[in-house]
Design a protein around this motif. Sequence first.
Motif, short mmCIF file in Angstrom:
data_model
loop_
_atom_site.label_atom_id
_atom_site.label_comp_id
_atom_site.label_asym_id
_atom_site.label_seq_id
_atom_site.Cartn_x
_atom_site.Cartn_y
_atom_site.Cartn_z
N VAL A 183 -0.77 7.19 -20.07
CA VAL A 183 -1.74 8.20 -20.51
C VAL A 183 -1.10 9.58 -20.37
O VAL A 183 -0.62 9.95 -19.29
CB VAL A 183 -3.03 8.13 -19.65
N GLN A 184 -1.09 10.31 -21.46
CA GLN A 184 -0.59 11.69 -21.45
C GLN A 184 -1.65 12.59 -20.85
O GLN A 184 -2.77 12.65 -21.33
CB GLN A 184 -0.25 12.14 -22.88
N ASP A 188 -1.51 15.75 -4.60
CA ASP A 188 -0.21 15.85 -5.25
C ASP A 188 -0.39 15.70 -6.75
O ASP A 188 -1.48 15.39 -7.24
CB ASP A 188 0.79 14.83 -4.66
N LYS A 189 0.69 15.90 -7.48
CA LYS A 189 0.62 15.94 -8.95
C LYS A 189 0.07 14.64 -9.54
O LYS A 189 -0.79 14.66 -10.41
CB LYS A 189 2.01 16.24 -9.51
N GLY A 190 0.55 13.49 -9.05
CA GLY A 190 0.08 12.21 -9.57
C GLY A 190 -1.41 12.00 -9.32
O GLY A 190 -2.14 11.55 -10.20
N GLU A 191 -1.85 12.32 -8.11
CA GLU A 191 -3.27 12.17 -7.77
C GLU A 191 -4.14 13.08 -8.62
O GLU A 191 -5.18 12.65 -9.13
CB GLU A 191 -3.50 12.48 -6.29
N HIS A 194 -4.43 1.83 -16.66
CA HIS A 194 -4.03 3.15 -17.18
C HIS A 194 -3.24 3.89 -16.10
O HIS A 194 -3.71 3.99 -14.96
CB HIS A 194 -5.26 3.96 -17.57
N LEU A 195 -2.10 4.41 -16.48
CA LEU A 195 -1.28 5.23 -15.58
C LEU A 195 -0.93 6.53 -16.28
O LEU A 195 -0.41 6.51 -17.40
CB LEU A 195 0.03 4.52 -15.20
N VAL A 196 -1.23 7.64 -15.60
CA VAL A 196 -0.81 8.91 -16.17
C VAL A 196 0.71 8.98 -16.09
O VAL A 196 1.35 8.36 -15.23
CB VAL A 196 -1.47 10.12 -15.46
N ASN A 202 -3.24 5.19 -9.05
CA ASN A 202 -2.31 6.19 -8.55
C ASN A 202 -1.01 5.49 -8.16
O ASN A 202 -0.89 4.27 -8.25
CB ASN A 202 -2.94 6.93 -7.36
N THR A 203 -0.05 6.23 -7.67
CA THR A 203 1.29 5.74 -7.37
C THR A 203 1.34 4.76 -6.21
O THR A 203 1.97 3.70 -6.32
CB THR A 203 2.22 6.94 -7.07
#
Length: 157
Positions: free
Chosen positions: A59-60, A74-77, A30-32, A6-7
Amino acid sequence: MIVFSNTTPIIALSSIDSLVLLPKLFGEIHLVNEVIEECEVGGQISVPLLRNIDWIKPVQSTIIQHTSVLLELDKGEKHTLDMACKHYADLVIIDEKIGRNMAEYLGLKVTGTLGILLKAKQQGLISSFTDSVKAMQSQGIYYQTALIEKLAYVVGE
């Protein structure tokens, strides 16, 4: 090994120029795209351009499966946990308590930034767990004192 982050751990490790610990410990991370975008927005702590780092695998995200469970995040999580589930991740690096709880609920193995520093100390990649944590704290990164003390004890500091 499939590892998602995560961020916050990315920012925290960047704050002490220790982002390089991630590939040393896990290889590819891997990072979204939502996490990459959050880091690109910028803030007090400078994060390198993640898309230019060869050990980071963007990662899309796809449509979230567990929307009701992940509602509070939140969106990233949300996207990190969802894609970690979809990719059968071996580990998720996340610091926020509610995110960690959701990850565990979803059956994911979890560690955080302090866990990364602990492992790095145990493997001789950093000289001091405590000094690394203090350096992050001086950059405005917060961790519970009791947890820091407990982990420092584990590595004999």
